[in-house]
Design an enzyme around this catalytic site. Structure first.
Site, PDB file in Angstrom:
ATOM      1  N   GLN A   1       0.684  -1.194   0.077  1.00 29.46           N
ATOM      2  CA  GLN A   1      -0.142   0.065  -0.136  1.00 29.46           C
ATOM      3  C   GLN A   1       1.038   1.166   0.012  1.00 29.46           C
ATOM      4  O   GLN A   1       1.692   1.298   0.848  1.00 29.46           O
ATOM      5  CB  GLN A   1      -0.900   0.144   1.378  1.00 29.46           C
ATOM      6  CG  GLN A   1      -1.678   1.253   1.578  1.00 29.46           C
ATOM      7  CD  GLN A   1      -1.119   2.261   2.491  1.00 29.46           C
ATOM      8  OE1 GLN A   1      -0.107   1.862   3.011  1.00 29.46           O
ATOM      9  NE2 GLN A   1      -1.475   3.223   2.521  1.00 29.46           N
TER      10      GLN A   1
ATOM     11  N   ARG B   1      -8.690  13.980  14.739  1.00 33.49           N
ATOM     12  CA  ARG B   1      -8.816  13.025  15.692  1.00 33.49           C
ATOM     13  C   ARG B   1      -8.488  13.479  17.064  1.00 33.49           C
ATOM     14  O   ARG B   1      -7.751  13.611  17.750  1.00 33.49           O
ATOM     15  CB  ARG B   1      -7.716  11.832  15.610  1.00 33.49           C
ATOM     16  CG  ARG B   1      -7.838  11.274  13.967  1.00 33.49           C
ATOM     17  CD  ARG B   1      -6.871  10.033  14.002  1.00 33.49           C
ATOM     18  NE  ARG B   1      -6.850   9.695  12.275  1.00 33.49           N
ATOM     19  CZ  ARG B   1      -6.060   8.838  12.068  1.00 33.49           C
ATOM     20  NH1 ARG B   1      -5.139   8.184  12.725  1.00 33.49           N
ATOM     21  NH2 ARG B   1      -6.047   8.396  10.685  1.00 33.49           N
TER      22      ARG B   1
ATOM     23  N   HIS C   1     -11.612   3.958   6.325  1.00 36.53           N
ATOM     24  CA  HIS C   1     -10.217   3.992   7.134  1.00 36.53           C
ATOM     25  C   HIS C   1     -10.726   3.774   8.681  1.00 36.53           C
ATOM     26  O   HIS C   1     -10.123   3.999   9.530  1.00 36.53           O
ATOM     27  CB  HIS C   1      -9.778   5.229   6.899  1.00 36.53           C
ATOM     28  CG  HIS C   1      -8.245   5.363   6.829  1.00 36.53           C
ATOM     29  ND1 HIS C   1      -7.533   5.589   5.598  1.00 36.53           N
ATOM     30  CD2 HIS C   1      -7.326   5.183   7.814  1.00 36.53           C
ATOM     31  CE1 HIS C   1      -6.104   5.465   5.843  1.00 36.53           C
ATOM     32  NE2 HIS C   1      -6.169   5.243   7.162  1.00 36.53           N
TER      33      HIS C   1
END
Length: 368
Positions: free
Chosen positions: A128, A165, A241
Site C-alpha cells: 500500500q 482525531r 479507514h
C-alpha cells in the site's frame, strides 16, 4: 496466547498491554467517532437467514483474489502504524500467511524495509502506498515494490490531508515521523502536498507504469467506483479507514452492495472498517465483497501476542466462519449471497458496543 481463545480476549489482552495513548491511536477515530459506531451498528443490523438440510459436511473458505488462490478470504489491512503495536511490525503479517493459505498487506508507512518483510513472507503480500513525492518518486517506488516481489500495489486515496482525531488531541499524542523512513525513497514530512494533489490522471498513470494488479483504497461512492474501473483499477477497496479519517461517513456495509453493482464484475471488491468477527466477515462476503480486511483487530492481535497472536486471531475468525457457514447451509463462498441476510425486524442489541462484542469491560468494551 495459549489461554486466549476468543476475539474479545485478544482485545482485552491488547488493551492491558498498551499505554492509553497507543490504545486510543488504534481504537479511536475522527471527530465524534460517529463513523466508528456507525460501522459496527450497520454490521450488527444484518441478521442471518439460515437454510436447513443442505448437506454441509464439505465446507471450505477458498477464493481467488487478483489471480491468487487463497484458503482464507480475510486479509490483514495495510496499517502503517503497526510497528507501534509490535516491534516487528509487518513481519508479523508476513510470517503467518503460509499456514493459513492467506495473503496480507504491507502499509507503506511502516518502519521496516519492504525487502526485509518479503524475506520473511510465507504467502503473497500486497503493498500500500501513500504518495509522498512526484511521479518520478512514485515510479521509483513502484519499481522497488515490483523487485521486492509484492503481488499488487494499492494507492490510498481517502487521506488527502491530516484527519481531525480528538482522542489524539486529548491525549496530547504526537505520532512523530522519521525522515529516514526506509520505504519512502527519501521523502520527508508526515503529510505531503503530493497526497493532497492526487487526481484520476495520476491513477491512470500508475496503471500504465506497472503490470502489477492495481488497488484503489478509500472508495465510498458508486461514482468513484465507476471512475476507478474506467481508469484501470483491478480492485476497488471500499473503506472509510475504520472511521479514522472522515467523521459522519457512511458505514461500508451500507454502501457495499451499490458499489458491487456499479462495478458489475469489471473489478474485484475489497471491504474493511468495523469487521471484527467471523460472522462480520461472512456478512461482507454475502454483500458482494471478494475479500474482507481487518485493521484495528490486526493491531490488537499483534499487541496481544505478536506473530502467534495474529495467527491465532485469524484462526479464530476462520473457525467462526466455518461454523457459521454450516449453520447457514453453505459449503463455500460462491454459495453465499444477500439471500442469506435480512434487516427486516432487526435492531442493534441494547448491549452493543463500539466494537460490537457485547462483552464485559474486561473483554475490551468501549464506552466512548
Amino acid at each position: 496466547m495459549a489461554d486466549l481463545a476468543t476475539v474479545p480476549e485478544v482485545i482485552a489482552a491488547a488493551r492491558a498491554n498498551l499505554p492509553k495513548d497507543q490504545w486510543d491511536f488504534a481504537a479511536g477515530g475522527a471527530g465524534a467517532e460517529t463513523t466508528i459506531r456507525r460501522n459496527r451498528a450497520a454490521i450488527e443490523r444484518y441478521a442471518f437467514k439460515p437454510r436447513m438440510l443442505r448437506g454441509v459436511q464439505h465446507r471450505n473458505l477458498k477464493t481467488t483474489f487478483l489471480g491468487l488462490d487463497l484458503d482464507l478470504p480475510v486479509l490483514p489491512a495495510p496499517v502503517g502504524s503497526l510497528g507501534r503495536y509490535h516491534p516487528d511490525g509487518p513481519k508479523t503479517v508476513a510470517r503467518v500467511l503460509g499456514n493459513l493459505g492467506a495473503a496480507g498487506f504491507m502499509g507503506g508507512l511502516t518502519t521496516v524495509p519492504m525487502e526485509d518483510v518479503m524475506a520473511e513472507a510465507t504467502g503473497p503480500m500486497l503493498y500500500q502506498i501513500y504518495v509522498r513525492g512526484d511521479r518520478e518518486w512514485l515510479l521509483g517506488l513502484v519499481r522497488r515494490v515490483e523487485e521486492a516481489g509484492f503481488s499488487a500495489v494499492c494507492i490510498t486515496a481517502d487521506s488527502p490531508v491530516s484527519a481531525y482525531r480528538e482522542r489524539n488531541l486529548q491525549n496530547r499524542f504526537v505520532g512523530g515521523f522519521s525522515p529516514d523512513h526506509p520505504n519512502l525513497m527519501g521523502a520527508t514530512g508526515a503529510h505531503s502536498e503530493h497526497q493532497a494533489g492526487l487526481d484520476w490522471e495520476d491513477i491512470a498513470w500508475v496503471r500504465e507504469t506497472t503490470k502489477l494488479p492495481l488497488i484503489l483504497k478509500g472508495v465510498l461512492t458508486t461514482e468513484d467506483a465507476v471512475l476507478a474501473v474506467e481508469h484501470g483499477v483491478d480492485a476497488v477497496y471500499v473503506s472509510n479507514h475504520g472511521g479514522q479519517e472522515l467523521d459522519y461517513a457512511p458505514a461500508t456495509v451500507d454502501i457495499l452492495p451499490s458499489i458491487v453493482e456499479a462495478v458489475a464484475g469489471r473489478a474485484q471488491v475489497i471491504v474493511d472498517s468495523g469487521f471484527l468477527r467471523g460472522t462480520d466477515i461472512l456478512k461482507g462476503l454475502a454483500l458482494g465483497a471478494d475479500v474482507v480486511c481487518v485493521g484495528k483487530l490486526l493491531c490488537w492481535a499483534v499487541a496481544a501476542g505478536g506473530t502467534e497472536g495474529l495467527a491465532q486471531t485469524l484462526g479464530m475468525l476462520r473457525d467462526e466462519m466455518m461454523a457459521t457457514m454450516g449453520m447457514l447451509g453453505v459449503n463455500n463462498i460462491a454459495e453465499l449471497g444477500p439471500q442469506h441476510l435480512t434487516t427486516e425486524g432487526t435492531q442493534v442489541p441494547a448491549d452493543s458496543t463500539a466494537y460490537g462484542l457485547g462483552m464485559s469491560e474486561n473483554a475490551g468494551r468501549e464506552n466512548r
